[in-house]
Design a protein around this motif. Sequence first.
Motif, PDB file in Angstrom:
ATOM      1  N   SER A   1       0.798  -1.227   0.000  1.00 10.80           N
ATOM      2  CA  SER A   1       0.000   0.000   0.000  1.00 10.80           C
ATOM      3  C   SER A   1       0.826   1.270   0.000  1.00 10.80           C
ATOM      4  N   THR A   2       2.149   1.165   0.153  1.00 13.62           N
ATOM      5  CA  THR A   2       2.997   2.346   0.110  1.00 13.62           C
ATOM      6  C   THR A   2       3.934   2.266  -1.093  1.00 13.62           C
ATOM      7  N   ASN A   3       4.541   3.392  -1.419  1.00 18.02           N
ATOM      8  CA  ASN A   3       5.464   3.456  -2.549  1.00 18.02           C
ATOM      9  C   ASN A   3       6.920   3.536  -2.093  1.00 18.02           C
ATOM     10  N   SER A   4       7.193   3.111  -0.865  1.00 21.58           N
ATOM     11  CA  SER A   4       8.565   3.110  -0.375  1.00 21.58           C
ATOM     12  C   SER A   4       9.413   2.107  -1.161  1.00 21.58           C
ATOM     13  N   ASN A   5      10.690   2.416  -1.294  1.00 26.47           N
ATOM     14  CA  ASN A   5      11.624   1.546  -2.001  1.00 26.47           C
ATOM     15  C   ASN A   5      11.740   0.217  -1.258  1.00 26.47           C
ATOM     16  N   ALA A   6      11.260  -0.861  -1.889  1.00 30.19           N
ATOM     17  CA  ALA A   6      11.235  -2.162  -1.231  1.00 30.19           C
ATOM     18  C   ALA A   6      12.617  -2.771  -1.086  1.00 30.19           C
ATOM     19  N   CYS A   7      13.630  -2.202  -1.724  1.00 30.29           N
ATOM     20  CA  CYS A   7      15.007  -2.663  -1.541  1.00 30.29           C
ATOM     21  C   CYS A   7      15.623  -2.072  -0.269  1.00 30.29           C
TER      22      CYS A   7
ATOM     23  N   SER B   1       2.781   3.120 -16.260  1.00 36.99           N
ATOM     24  CA  SER B   1       3.470   3.542 -15.038  1.00 36.99           C
ATOM     25  C   SER B   1       4.969   3.586 -15.241  1.00 36.99           C
ATOM     26  N   LEU B   2       5.573   4.696 -14.828  1.00 41.39           N
ATOM     27  CA  LEU B   2       7.017   4.886 -14.943  1.00 41.39           C
ATOM     28  C   LEU B   2       7.734   4.654 -13.623  1.00 41.39           C
ATOM     29  N   ALA B   3       6.989   4.370 -12.574  1.00 37.97           N
ATOM     30  CA  ALA B   3       7.538   4.372 -11.229  1.00 37.97           C
ATOM     31  C   ALA B   3       7.540   2.976 -10.614  1.00 37.97           C
ATOM     32  N   ASN B   4       7.863   2.896  -9.340  1.00 42.25           N
ATOM     33  CA  ASN B   4       7.907   1.628  -8.612  1.00 42.25           C
ATOM     34  C   ASN B   4       6.534   1.279  -8.044  1.00 42.25           C
ATOM     35  N   TYR B   5       5.492   1.628  -8.731  1.00 40.90           N
ATOM     36  CA  TYR B   5       4.120   1.296  -8.352  1.00 40.90           C
ATOM     37  C   TYR B   5       3.264   1.371  -9.597  1.00 40.90           C
ATOM     38  N   PHE B   6       2.099   0.769  -9.540  1.00 38.61           N
ATOM     39  CA  PHE B   6       1.166   0.808 -10.659  1.00 38.61           C
ATOM     40  C   PHE B   6      -0.225   0.524 -10.137  1.00 38.61           C
TER      41      PHE B   6
ATOM     42  N   LEU C   1      -0.542  -0.701  -6.253  1.00 41.45           N
ATOM     43  CA  LEU C   1       0.387  -1.651  -5.659  1.00 41.45           C
ATOM     44  C   LEU C   1       1.810  -1.134  -5.763  1.00 41.45           C
ATOM     45  N   GLY C   2       2.447  -0.932  -4.623  1.00 47.68           N
ATOM     46  CA  GLY C   2       3.873  -0.706  -4.635  1.00 47.68           C
ATOM     47  C   GLY C   2       4.585  -1.996  -5.007  1.00 47.68           C
ATOM     48  N   VAL C   3       5.710  -1.883  -5.676  1.00 49.69           N
ATOM     49  CA  VAL C   3       6.461  -3.067  -6.096  1.00 49.69           C
ATOM     50  C   VAL C   3       7.211  -3.644  -4.904  1.00 49.69           C
ATOM     51  N   LEU C   4       6.980  -4.937  -4.639  1.00 49.91           N
ATOM     52  CA  LEU C   4       7.657  -5.639  -3.552  1.00 49.91           C
ATOM     53  C   LEU C   4       8.461  -6.820  -4.101  1.00 49.91           C
ATOM     54  N   ALA C   5       9.192  -7.461  -3.217  1.00 50.68           N
ATOM     55  CA  ALA C   5      10.043  -8.582  -3.587  1.00 50.68           C
ATOM     56  C   ALA C   5       9.202  -9.793  -3.992  1.00 50.68           C
TER      57      ALA C   5
END
Length: 357
Positions: free
Chosen positions: A28-34, A280-285, A322-326
């Motif tokens: 639910s967040t767009n924080s960097n999952a790395c 989407s250009l970012a780490n979420y879509f 959805l933020g991108v996760l591992a």
Amino acid sequence: MTVPGPFCLPVQLHGGPDAAGIPVFDFSTNSNACGPCPEALRAVQAADATRYPDPAYTALREALGAFHGVVPGRIVLAASASEFIHRITALAAQQGAVQVAVPPHSYGDYAQAAQVRGLDVLRSGGAAAGLQWACEPSSPLGLEDPALGVWRQCDAAAWRVLDCAYVPLRLGPEGAWTGAPPPYLPSACWQLWTPNKALGLTGVRAAYAIAPPGCEEQALGLTALASSWPVGAHGVALLQAWTHATVQQWLLHSLRTLRDWKARQQALCIDLGWALHAGSLANYFCAHPATTTLQSDLAALRASGIKLRDATSFGLPCTVRLGVLAPAAQDALQAAWQALPGRTIPGCVSTGSGETS
């Protein structure tokens, strides 16, 4: 004696932890999952919390100015992006703004800050007699904000603010972050930067803004509206770390990983029968899940430790961000979704109003 009733705070919808605690897998967040970035985390942990920061933030403003290639007088520190949004809206209102233009789908604090000050909100993202907002890339869709092209071609309005929260998390293919502020951003506007998302440290609330050239007086006015020490020792440490070349190298490496994870996560969503919002250009879509019971499905997922961001409040019903996760988190989402009863074709009915984060 009259006993006042309970005081009810307005509820703002946000991603991240909630009354149920910290989700096991938080899409639910767009924080960097790395993240967190190890060097930035060490800097925050080593911050001296026994003393006040320099109230003028002299060294920090010099470091941020050098990172962006601007004089320190153009740097304004903020407790967070949300705090700055409210502060610049207040100053714009003081100086005669009567309207605020926000993108059609955008962070809710832009509109909320205007509404509490009695300003009209234009949700077309067009010109306004006062304050104009844009976000690059946009949230929740992750697209290039169309306002950028307009802003590059015409003279600056009195108050234009570009929210750069996701610029460092832009994955491309065009305009991807390179370890330094990109030249394509329009300079004749305010730029608002919040590195905590890119560094995977969203719990550290610290931000800064860059005034347009020749707007040092406005920068002083905004600084005068702030409380003393808006950024604490931990926020100072985070922002100082942000300017380090080694931290930027870590970020660039993480973006390569996020690109791979994003492709996998989007393919997984398609396999589930979800329709993706393209571009989407970012780490979420954003995606449209194949269900007629989205709200109950999201509640069931949350009860199992998985949180998605309902995008209804962005003006996108039947949609989740959805933020991108591992991959492990992605597989958990797939298994939990497939275990839910009543998987059907898209066409849910959702209600809600108001812009949120």
